[in-house]
Scaffold this motif. Structure first.
Motif, short mmCIF file in Angstrom:
data_model
loop_
_atom_site.label_atom_id
_atom_site.label_comp_id
_atom_site.label_asym_id
_atom_site.label_seq_id
_atom_site.Cartn_x
_atom_site.Cartn_y
_atom_site.Cartn_z
N GLU A 1 0.85 12.56 -2.90
CA GLU A 1 1.45 11.33 -3.47
C GLU A 1 1.61 11.47 -4.97
O GLU A 1 1.58 10.51 -5.72
CB GLU A 1 0.59 10.12 -3.07
N ASP B 1 1.01 9.42 -10.04
CA ASP B 1 0.25 9.43 -8.78
C ASP B 1 0.14 7.99 -8.26
O ASP B 1 -0.25 7.08 -9.01
CB ASP B 1 -1.14 10.03 -9.04
N ILE B 2 0.49 7.81 -6.98
CA ILE B 2 0.40 6.46 -6.40
C ILE B 2 -1.09 6.12 -6.23
O ILE B 2 -1.87 6.93 -5.75
CB ILE B 2 1.13 6.39 -5.04
N LYS C 1 -6.52 6.87 -14.17
CA LYS C 1 -7.21 6.43 -12.94
C LYS C 1 -8.56 5.83 -13.30
O LYS C 1 -8.92 4.74 -12.84
CB LYS C 1 -7.40 7.62 -11.99
N ARG D 1 -6.28 2.38 -13.33
CA ARG D 1 -5.02 2.61 -12.59
C ARG D 1 -3.89 1.68 -13.05
O ARG D 1 -4.10 0.88 -13.95
CB ARG D 1 -5.23 2.50 -11.07
N LYS E 1 -4.35 6.46 -0.04
CA LYS E 1 -5.08 6.64 1.23
C LYS E 1 -5.20 5.29 1.96
O LYS E 1 -5.07 5.20 3.18
CB LYS E 1 -6.46 7.25 0.94
N GLN E 2 -5.43 4.25 1.13
CA GLN E 2 -5.59 2.90 1.69
C GLN E 2 -4.29 2.44 2.40
O GLN E 2 -4.35 1.77 3.43
CB GLN E 2 -5.89 1.96 0.52
N LEU F 1 6.29 6.59 0.14
CA LEU F 1 6.58 7.81 -0.64
C LEU F 1 8.09 7.96 -0.89
O LEU F 1 8.52 8.26 -2.01
CB LEU F 1 6.08 9.05 0.10
N GLY G 1 3.10 4.90 5.09
CA GLY G 1 2.82 5.74 3.92
C GLY G 1 4.03 6.59 3.56
O GLY G 1 4.41 6.69 2.39
N LEU H 1 10.50 15.28 3.01
CA LEU H 1 10.30 13.83 3.17
C LEU H 1 11.12 13.02 2.16
O LEU H 1 11.78 12.05 2.53
CB LEU H 1 8.81 13.49 3.02
#
Ligand SMILES: Nc1nc2c(ncn2[C@@H]2O[C@H](COP(=O)(O)OP(=O)(O)OP(=O)(O)O)[C@@H](O)[C@H]2O)c(=O)[nH]1
Length: 252
Positions: free
Chosen positions: A172, A129-130, A241, A245, A134-135, A149, A145, A96
């Motif tokens: 992610e 980490d993004i 987190k 965040r 998920k949102q 990425l 998404g 990806l």
């Protein structure tokens, strides 16, 4: 002329007449033989030429076939070469984002840790980490998404130095290897990176939507296993987190 002499009745009784007639007869026989031999020789030569031509044609045909096979073999080798490169790329890079995958990252992590030990130079390790990714998927779709990425991967890689390494650790999450930099300077670099990522705009998201990322950062200790340092960066990421965040947390 000889035939005319022999036919002339004036010389019929001549003592040499019969000798001349015998000689003429012999000459005619020999001439016929010579003629047959010449015809035979012509036929042999003709057949030789035909054979020679077919041999040449056969040889040229085989040569053409050989050239064709060589061309096919060259093409086949090129294809094998491309296939090998593609396989090599696929086994070490993420499809990806085109970044190094976890496998390559693990190899490079070991190499960098060994170099840090040998040269006694610092090595910082970051886990990025993004946030709430998920949102992004749930709200804007999986393709959006994916686009996020790719863009984050590209922006992160471009923000680093040439000899730093950024790879996709999974989902992610991205692992950053930052050799020859103090923890303090690495923290400032990571801080700038979180700001850069938070400022990104995406056509695939809504106008006001801003993404953010959290980073756990640590320095490799030369007496530990590289994976221990990654675990410490992971714990620092969890803390970032939990702390709200869009921030960098350092595990000293
Ligand atoms: N589009 C897309 N989504 C992915 C890919 N890999 C993982 N994900 C998604 O990433 C999301 C990660 O979600 P969570 O682990 O809950 O984390 P999060 O929503 O980022 O929340 P926090 O990490 O706690 O801020 C999941 O919904 C996965 O499906 C991918 O290659 N493409």
């Amino acid at each position: 002329m000889v035939e005319a002499l022999l036919a002339d009745s004036t010389y019929a009784g001549h003592p040499l007449h019969s000798a001349l007639a015998a000689l003429w007869e012999l000459y005619l026989t020999q001439a016929q033989r010579l003629d047959r031999i010449a015809r035979l020789s012509d036929r042999v030569q003709f057949s030789e030429r035909v054979h020679e031509r077919t041999r040449t044609e056969r040889f040229e045909k085989q040569l053409r076939q050989l050239e064709k096979m060589t061309r096919i073999s060259d093409r086949y080798q090129d294809m094998m070469h491309e296939l090998n490169s593609a396989l090599q790329q696929a086994s070490t890079h993420d499809a990806l984002t085109s970044l190094p995958n976890r496998r390559l990252l693990n190899d490079r992590l070991k190499q960098e840790a060994a170099r840090s030990k040998r040269l006694e130079t610092p090595l910082c390790i970051g886990l990025l980490d993004i946030d709430h990714f998920k949102q992004v998927n749930d709200t804007f779709g999986h393709d959006a998404g994916d686009e996020v990425l790719r863009t984050v991967a590209c922006a992160t890689r471009d923000s680093l130095r040439e000899y730093d390494l950024c790879g996709r650790w999974g989902g992610e999450e991205f692992l950053l290897l930052l050799p020859a930099i103090s923890l303090e300077d690495a923290e400032a670099t990571m801080q700038r990176l979180t700001e850069l990522l938070h400022g990104l705009r995406f056509d695939c998201l809504s106008e006001e939507y801003r993404i953010s990322a959290s980073i756990g950062l640590t320095a490799y200790r030369q007496d530990e296993r590289p994976e221990d340092a990654v675990a410490r960066a992971d714990a620092a990421l969890l803390e970032a987190k939990r702390g709200g965040r869009n921030r960098v947390t350092v595990a000293a």
